[in-house]
Scaffold this motif. Sequence first.
Motif, PDB file in Angstrom:
ATOM      1  N   ILE A  80       0.831  -1.206   0.000  1.00  0.00           N
ATOM      2  CA  ILE A  80       0.000   0.000   0.000  1.00  0.00           C
ATOM      3  C   ILE A  80       0.868   1.260   0.000  1.00  0.00           C
ATOM      4  O   ILE A  80       0.622   2.204  -0.751  1.00  0.00           O
ATOM      5  CB  ILE A  80      -0.977  -0.020   1.196  1.00  0.00           C
ATOM      6  CG1 ILE A  80      -2.022  -1.123   0.963  1.00  0.00           C
ATOM      7  CG2 ILE A  80      -1.650   1.332   1.394  1.00  0.00           C
ATOM      8  CD1 ILE A  80      -2.908  -1.427   2.149  1.00  0.00           C
ATOM      9  N   GLU A  81       1.929   1.265   0.814  1.00  0.00           N
ATOM     10  CA  GLU A  81       2.824   2.422   0.875  1.00  0.00           C
ATOM     11  C   GLU A  81       3.502   2.688  -0.456  1.00  0.00           C
ATOM     12  O   GLU A  81       3.739   3.842  -0.820  1.00  0.00           O
ATOM     13  CB  GLU A  81       3.876   2.223   1.965  1.00  0.00           C
ATOM     14  CG  GLU A  81       3.326   2.383   3.363  1.00  0.00           C
ATOM     15  CD  GLU A  81       4.342   2.069   4.446  1.00  0.00           C
ATOM     16  OE1 GLU A  81       5.562   2.151   4.175  1.00  0.00           O
ATOM     17  OE2 GLU A  81       3.912   1.730   5.556  1.00  0.00           O
ATOM     18  N   ALA A  97      -3.687   9.529   5.515  1.00  0.00           N
ATOM     19  CA  ALA A  97      -3.878  10.762   6.281  1.00  0.00           C
ATOM     20  C   ALA A  97      -3.415  11.966   5.460  1.00  0.00           C
ATOM     21  O   ALA A  97      -3.836  13.088   5.713  1.00  0.00           O
ATOM     22  CB  ALA A  97      -3.107  10.684   7.593  1.00  0.00           C
ATOM     23  N   MET A  98      -2.588  11.714   4.474  1.00  0.00           N
ATOM     24  CA  MET A  98      -2.054  12.791   3.639  1.00  0.00           C
ATOM     25  C   MET A  98      -2.971  13.078   2.436  1.00  0.00           C
ATOM     26  O   MET A  98      -2.617  13.838   1.556  1.00  0.00           O
ATOM     27  CB  MET A  98      -0.651  12.436   3.182  1.00  0.00           C
ATOM     28  CG  MET A  98       0.300  12.326   4.365  1.00  0.00           C
ATOM     29  SD  MET A  98       1.899  11.549   4.074  1.00  0.00           S
ATOM     30  CE  MET A  98       2.519  12.301   2.637  1.00  0.00           C
ATOM     31  N   GLY A  99      -4.133  12.434   2.397  1.00  0.00           N
ATOM     32  CA  GLY A  99      -5.096  12.721   1.348  1.00  0.00           C
ATOM     33  C   GLY A  99      -4.959  11.897   0.084  1.00  0.00           C
ATOM     34  O   GLY A  99      -5.745  12.045  -0.838  1.00  0.00           O
ATOM     35  N   LYS A 100      -3.974  11.040   0.011  1.00  0.00           N
ATOM     36  CA  LYS A 100      -3.820  10.189  -1.168  1.00  0.00           C
ATOM     37  C   LYS A 100      -4.713   8.966  -1.027  1.00  0.00           C
ATOM     38  O   LYS A 100      -4.963   8.488   0.078  1.00  0.00           O
ATOM     39  CB  LYS A 100      -2.366   9.753  -1.336  1.00  0.00           C
ATOM     40  CG  LYS A 100      -1.444  10.888  -1.712  1.00  0.00           C
ATOM     41  CD  LYS A 100      -0.067  10.368  -2.050  1.00  0.00           C
ATOM     42  CE  LYS A 100       0.833  11.489  -2.513  1.00  0.00           C
ATOM     43  NZ  LYS A 100       2.149  10.982  -2.879  1.00  0.00           N
ATOM     44  N   SER A 101      -5.176   8.453  -2.146  1.00  0.00           N
ATOM     45  CA  SER A 101      -6.025   7.266  -2.095  1.00  0.00           C
ATOM     46  C   SER A 101      -5.726   6.370  -3.293  1.00  0.00           C
ATOM     47  O   SER A 101      -5.107   6.787  -4.265  1.00  0.00           O
ATOM     48  CB  SER A 101      -7.500   7.660  -2.077  1.00  0.00           C
ATOM     49  OG  SER A 101      -7.836   8.379  -3.240  1.00  0.00           O
ATOM     50  N   SER A 102      -6.181   5.132  -3.184  1.00  0.00           N
ATOM     51  CA  SER A 102      -5.984   4.163  -4.253  1.00  0.00           C
ATOM     52  C   SER A 102      -7.169   3.215  -4.275  1.00  0.00           C
ATOM     53  O   SER A 102      -7.943   3.142  -3.331  1.00  0.00           O
ATOM     54  CB  SER A 102      -4.679   3.390  -4.041  1.00  0.00           C
ATOM     55  OG  SER A 102      -4.740   2.657  -2.832  1.00  0.00           O
ATOM     56  N   ASP A 150       2.001   6.045   2.124  1.00  0.00           N
ATOM     57  CA  ASP A 150       1.634   6.005   3.537  1.00  0.00           C
ATOM     58  C   ASP A 150       0.903   4.686   3.761  1.00  0.00           C
ATOM     59  O   ASP A 150       0.417   4.075   2.811  1.00  0.00           O
ATOM     60  CB  ASP A 150       0.723   7.192   3.852  1.00  0.00           C
ATOM     61  CG  ASP A 150       0.562   7.470   5.341  1.00  0.00           C
ATOM     62  OD1 ASP A 150       1.251   6.819   6.147  1.00  0.00           O
ATOM     63  OD2 ASP A 150      -0.261   8.333   5.692  1.00  0.00           O
ATOM     64  N   LYS A 151       0.795   4.253   5.021  1.00  0.00           N
ATOM     65  CA  LYS A 151       0.111   2.986   5.290  1.00  0.00           C
ATOM     66  C   LYS A 151      -1.323   3.014   4.791  1.00  0.00           C
ATOM     67  O   LYS A 151      -1.770   2.142   4.078  1.00  0.00           O
ATOM     68  CB  LYS A 151       0.142   2.627   6.773  1.00  0.00           C
ATOM     69  CG  LYS A 151      -0.544   1.306   7.053  1.00  0.00           C
ATOM     70  CD  LYS A 151      -0.442   0.899   8.495  1.00  0.00           C
ATOM     71  CE  LYS A 151      -1.015  -0.487   8.654  1.00  0.00           C
ATOM     72  NZ  LYS A 151      -2.191  -0.607   9.406  1.00  0.00           N
TER      73      LYS A 151
END
Length: 170
Positions: free
Chosen positions: A76-77, A133-138, A82-83
Amino acid sequence: MKKLVLCLLSAVMLLVSCSDKEPERKTLEYESPISKFVDAYNKNDESTLINCFTQGASEEFLQQGVPLVDTLSANIESVIGDKGKLVYEVVDKTDLTDDEVAELSKAYTDKYSLRLELKKASKLKVVFATASAMGKSSVTEPVEIITVKAGSSWYIFGDVITSLELKTKE
């Protein structure tokens, strides 16, 4: 007056909690191992994460000596930096026939040299997604997962999932 209101609220809560209705399930039984898998990952619960899979698949993975939570987190990272929190949605479900369930049981015995008395099986199409938490998504394309009922428990059938093939959301 406050005591009266508190007593009335307590009485209402007591009556509601004593209802003879069965509590609403969060997930359906065939979906439960996927729900547990996602929840265990989000809580860093290695033991529960491994127990979402059949005994043969779990034992085979454990021989590698690499924690599954760490493997999934690294996957995921590598995509979102990020986790991230993992979520899922079942987008399609097909119950397998008795003959298909028997074939799964035989394939399991052939692969792991263990017997697995399957009662039911469902083929699911699942979409996994993450958000950091940094706003990134997948998100993943729909992933085909078979869940099986053996004894009174449901498991994810097949190899232990170590990679989700995530793609960043635009």
